[in-house]
Design an enzyme around this catalytic site. Sequence first.
Site, PDB file in Angstrom:
ATOM      1  N   ASN A 208      -9.538  34.044 -14.775  1.00  0.00           N
ATOM      2  CA  ASN A 208      -8.116  34.396 -14.720  1.00  0.00           C
ATOM      3  C   ASN A 208      -7.795  34.863 -13.524  1.00  0.00           C
ATOM      4  O   ASN A 208      -8.253  34.839 -12.467  1.00  0.00           O
ATOM      5  CB  ASN A 208      -7.981  35.713 -15.687  1.00  0.00           C
ATOM      6  CG  ASN A 208      -8.893  36.717 -15.299  1.00  0.00           C
ATOM      7  OD1 ASN A 208      -8.652  37.340 -14.362  1.00  0.00           O
ATOM      8  ND2 ASN A 208      -9.868  37.104 -15.971  1.00  0.00           N
ATOM      9  N   ASP A 276     -12.669  37.449 -22.186  1.00  0.00           N
ATOM     10  CA  ASP A 276     -13.025  38.020 -23.638  1.00  0.00           C
ATOM     11  C   ASP A 276     -13.836  36.870 -24.227  1.00  0.00           C
ATOM     12  O   ASP A 276     -14.574  37.196 -24.974  1.00  0.00           O
ATOM     13  CB  ASP A 276     -11.735  38.024 -24.402  1.00  0.00           C
ATOM     14  CG  ASP A 276     -11.092  39.528 -24.109  1.00  0.00           C
ATOM     15  OD1 ASP A 276     -11.686  40.471 -23.541  1.00  0.00           O
ATOM     16  OD2 ASP A 276      -9.876  39.371 -23.993  1.00  0.00           O
ATOM     17  N   LYS A 286     -21.930  17.530 -15.823  1.00  0.00           N
ATOM     18  CA  LYS A 286     -20.595  17.700 -15.570  1.00  0.00           C
ATOM     19  C   LYS A 286     -20.100  16.940 -17.178  1.00  0.00           C
ATOM     20  O   LYS A 286     -20.579  15.958 -17.313  1.00  0.00           O
ATOM     21  CB  LYS A 286     -19.895  16.838 -14.558  1.00  0.00           C
ATOM     22  CG  LYS A 286     -18.367  16.932 -14.255  1.00  0.00           C
ATOM     23  CD  LYS A 286     -18.169  16.563 -13.085  1.00  0.00           C
ATOM     24  CE  LYS A 286     -16.498  16.183 -13.333  1.00  0.00           C
ATOM     25  NZ  LYS A 286     -16.192  15.096 -12.232  1.00  0.00           N
ATOM     26  N   PRO A 302     -19.466  40.289 -24.670  1.00  0.00           N
ATOM     27  CA  PRO A 302     -19.707  41.650 -24.657  1.00  0.00           C
ATOM     28  C   PRO A 302     -18.425  42.214 -24.268  1.00  0.00           C
ATOM     29  O   PRO A 302     -17.913  42.041 -23.139  1.00  0.00           O
ATOM     30  CB  PRO A 302     -20.896  41.886 -24.196  1.00  0.00           C
ATOM     31  CG  PRO A 302     -21.168  40.867 -22.923  1.00  0.00           C
ATOM     32  CD  PRO A 302     -20.602  39.799 -23.539  1.00  0.00           C
ATOM     33  N   ASP A 303     -18.084  43.326 -24.929  1.00  0.00           N
ATOM     34  CA  ASP A 303     -16.932  44.062 -24.266  1.00  0.00           C
ATOM     35  C   ASP A 303     -17.758  45.433 -23.283  1.00  0.00           C
ATOM     36  O   ASP A 303     -18.403  46.423 -23.979  1.00  0.00           O
ATOM     37  CB  ASP A 303     -16.119  44.838 -25.212  1.00  0.00           C
ATOM     38  CG  ASP A 303     -14.923  45.641 -24.931  1.00  0.00           C
ATOM     39  OD1 ASP A 303     -14.811  46.304 -23.991  1.00  0.00           O
ATOM     40  OD2 ASP A 303     -13.708  45.527 -25.301  1.00  0.00           O
ATOM     41  N   ILE A 304     -17.583  45.238 -22.131  1.00  0.00           N
ATOM     42  CA  ILE A 304     -18.234  46.245 -21.104  1.00  0.00           C
ATOM     43  C   ILE A 304     -17.629  47.557 -21.406  1.00  0.00           C
ATOM     44  O   ILE A 304     -18.517  48.619 -21.700  1.00  0.00           O
ATOM     45  CB  ILE A 304     -17.983  45.863 -19.617  1.00  0.00           C
ATOM     46  CG1 ILE A 304     -18.602  44.389 -19.778  1.00  0.00           C
ATOM     47  CG2 ILE A 304     -18.846  46.747 -18.846  1.00  0.00           C
ATOM     48  CD1 ILE A 304     -18.274  43.790 -18.353  1.00  0.00           C
ATOM     49  N   PHE A 321      -8.767  49.859 -18.377  1.00  0.00           N
ATOM     50  CA  PHE A 321      -7.328  49.486 -17.875  1.00  0.00           C
ATOM     51  C   PHE A 321      -6.704  48.602 -19.055  1.00  0.00           C
ATOM     52  O   PHE A 321      -7.479  48.257 -19.948  1.00  0.00           O
ATOM     53  CB  PHE A 321      -7.525  48.512 -16.683  1.00  0.00           C
ATOM     54  CG  PHE A 321      -7.294  49.409 -15.518  1.00  0.00           C
ATOM     55  CD1 PHE A 321      -8.306  50.305 -14.945  1.00  0.00           C
ATOM     56  CD2 PHE A 321      -6.154  49.026 -14.786  1.00  0.00           C
ATOM     57  CE1 PHE A 321      -8.221  50.844 -14.149  1.00  0.00           C
ATOM     58  CE2 PHE A 321      -5.934  49.804 -13.559  1.00  0.00           C
ATOM     59  CZ  PHE A 321      -6.990  50.802 -13.041  1.00  0.00           C
ATOM     60  N   LYS A 339     -11.549  51.330 -28.055  1.00  0.00           N
ATOM     61  CA  LYS A 339     -12.524  51.333 -27.191  1.00  0.00           C
ATOM     62  C   LYS A 339     -13.521  52.364 -27.133  1.00  0.00           C
ATOM     63  O   LYS A 339     -14.868  52.397 -26.584  1.00  0.00           O
ATOM     64  CB  LYS A 339     -12.173  51.014 -25.693  1.00  0.00           C
ATOM     65  CG  LYS A 339     -11.221  49.642 -25.570  1.00  0.00           C
ATOM     66  CD  LYS A 339     -11.924  48.632 -25.153  1.00  0.00           C
ATOM     67  CE  LYS A 339     -10.807  47.508 -25.073  1.00  0.00           C
ATOM     68  NZ  LYS A 339     -11.782  46.259 -24.497  1.00  0.00           N
TER      69      LYS A 339
HETATM   70  N1  CTP Z   1     -12.957  45.128 -20.828  1.00  0.00           N
HETATM   71  C1  CTP Z   1     -14.270  45.033 -20.698  1.00  0.00           C
HETATM   72  N2  CTP Z   1     -15.289  44.129 -21.269  1.00  0.00           N
HETATM   73  C2  CTP Z   1     -14.396  42.989 -21.730  1.00  0.00           C
HETATM   74  C3  CTP Z   1     -13.011  42.826 -21.895  1.00  0.00           C
HETATM   75  C4  CTP Z   1     -12.315  44.096 -21.412  1.00  0.00           C
HETATM   76  O1  CTP Z   1     -14.775  45.659 -20.065  1.00  0.00           O
HETATM   77  N3  CTP Z   1     -15.082  41.941 -22.413  1.00  0.00           N
HETATM   78  C5  CTP Z   1     -12.242  46.132 -20.332  1.00  0.00           C
HETATM   79  C6  CTP Z   1     -11.466  46.019 -18.985  1.00  0.00           C
HETATM   80  O2  CTP Z   1     -12.073  45.934 -17.833  1.00  0.00           O
HETATM   81  C7  CTP Z   1     -10.196  46.854 -19.382  1.00  0.00           C
HETATM   82  C8  CTP Z   1     -10.051  46.990 -20.827  1.00  0.00           C
HETATM   83  O3  CTP Z   1     -11.185  46.438 -21.237  1.00  0.00           O
HETATM   84  O4  CTP Z   1     -10.740  48.282 -18.821  1.00  0.00           O
HETATM   85  C9  CTP Z   1      -9.014  45.987 -21.271  1.00  0.00           C
HETATM   86  O5  CTP Z   1      -9.181  45.831 -22.546  1.00  0.00           O
HETATM   87  P1  CTP Z   1      -9.041  44.385 -23.439  1.00  0.00           P
HETATM   88  O6  CTP Z   1      -8.784  44.930 -24.826  1.00  0.00           O
HETATM   89  O7  CTP Z   1     -10.032  43.634 -22.992  1.00  0.00           O
HETATM   90  O8  CTP Z   1      -7.703  44.139 -22.832  1.00  0.00           O
HETATM   91  P2  CTP Z   1      -7.289  42.690 -23.107  1.00  0.00           P
HETATM   92  O9  CTP Z   1      -8.151  41.558 -22.757  1.00  0.00           O
HETATM   93  O10 CTP Z   1      -5.941  42.480 -22.432  1.00  0.00           O
HETATM   94  O11 CTP Z   1      -7.074  42.623 -24.654  1.00  0.00           O
HETATM   95  P3  CTP Z   1      -6.011  41.984 -25.677  1.00  0.00           P
HETATM   96  O12 CTP Z   1      -6.091  40.766 -25.221  1.00  0.00           O
HETATM   97  O13 CTP Z   1      -6.423  42.258 -26.813  1.00  0.00           O
HETATM   98  O14 CTP Z   1      -4.839  42.838 -25.193  1.00  0.00           O
END
Ligand code: CTP
Length: 399
Positions: A208, A276, A286, A302-304, A321, A339
């Site tokens: 991204n 995500d 490739k 995983p969601d950190i 954030f 979260k």
């Molecule tokens: N975050 C994380 N690990 C992930 C995804 C997000 O730690 N796998 C953290 C980001 O660092 C940030 C926050 O989660 O602090 C953002 O939340 P998130 O729900 O991921 O935001 P978006 O990706 O914008 O979610 P959405 O698309 O549902 O709006």
Amino acid sequence: MHGNRILLIIGGGIAAYKSLELIRRLKERGHTVRAILTKAGAEFVTPLSLAALSGERVFQDLFSLTDESEMGHIQLSRAADLVVLAPATADLMAKMAGGHANDLASTALLATDKPVLMAPAMNVRMWNSPATQRNRATLERDGVAFVGPNEGEMACGEFGPGRMAEPDEIVAAIETLLAAPGPLAGMSALVTAGPTHEPLDPVRYIANRSSGRQGYAIAGALAEAGADTMLVSGPVAIAAPPRVKLVQVETAREMLAACESALPVDVAVCAAAVADWRPEAMANQKIKKNAAHSALKLTANPDILRTLSQGAQRPSLVVGFAAETENVIAHAQEKRLAKGCDWIVANDVSPVTGVMGGANNTVHLITAKGVENWPELDKGEVGRRLAARIAQALKTSAA
Ligand code: CTP
């Protein structure tokens, strides 16, 4: 203590001769000294003596083309660890207390983000006047430190407080200030920043547009405030701030592992734009054009932020954030609850805002108590404000 950068502002007073000695002592102790000489100061000491003693050119004029092209007044005030006014005249104190910016010295003072130390020198009646005492109180409230003035016989023949502190005392005050522990001394911090890269095959990845600038600025500000700071960063093109421990990762899973191995910490700030999703499997070779349509099977990363917020070793304060393009505050409030973090820093990242990759950011701080709307600030300033809020919160929770 050695090797700090001092910006010395010399005002107009007979005590200016002592500033020459001050420069000599500071240089002996390994510090770099750059001087700004005010118009009145130049009546007492010459730029030539200052340049000879400091080994640096002397800055005098706000509107000098040579000065500005070599080093602008903003840069001059920022490229120092400490700003010292010696002698600090009644007029310089008044200018700084009032926020004036009509010459190089006052402009540098208004623009600086560094600690300021004043060594006042003036006639005793001027020092005791209600106006100067009001200005002193204002400056102290703004965080300016003072050394002196000392009591004694003055050049004008009167006796009382008004003599500038001796060079040795000023050196000691400078070194105490530079050694002062920041508000986060003794605390540890973890910051995630940048994008993650999720490989599809040996040459392609999903990523991204995150530049990492905001996260890096936050890590820098936390370290500057004294926190032992680890920055876990995805691939970015910027350098790590001073005093920050940098761990470079590529994928979300690597980022999580690095974060978990940094625990326990007092505060975690998740500023990374973590992907995500990742490709379900990374192809060893490739992927060929004709197989591409079947290659993009995704699986959730995983969601950190959630893992840290809900884990057994939860930091005392967890900050996430929310980069949104619509309904910024409502989405961020939902995210804070979903979260399980304490605060969310929410911002609008629609392309028109220029936030992604840009220098500035307009954020809202969402806490359990409500929403704070911050003005548009550069990312460094957002970092410093956030570090100051974090210091405040950790102090309250420790109390
Ligand atoms: N975050 C994380 N690990 C992930 C995804 C997000 O730690 N796998 C953290 C980001 O660092 C940030 C926050 O989660 O602090 C953002 O939340 P998130 O729900 O991921 O935001 P978006 O990706 O914008 O979610 P959405 O698309 O549902 O709006």
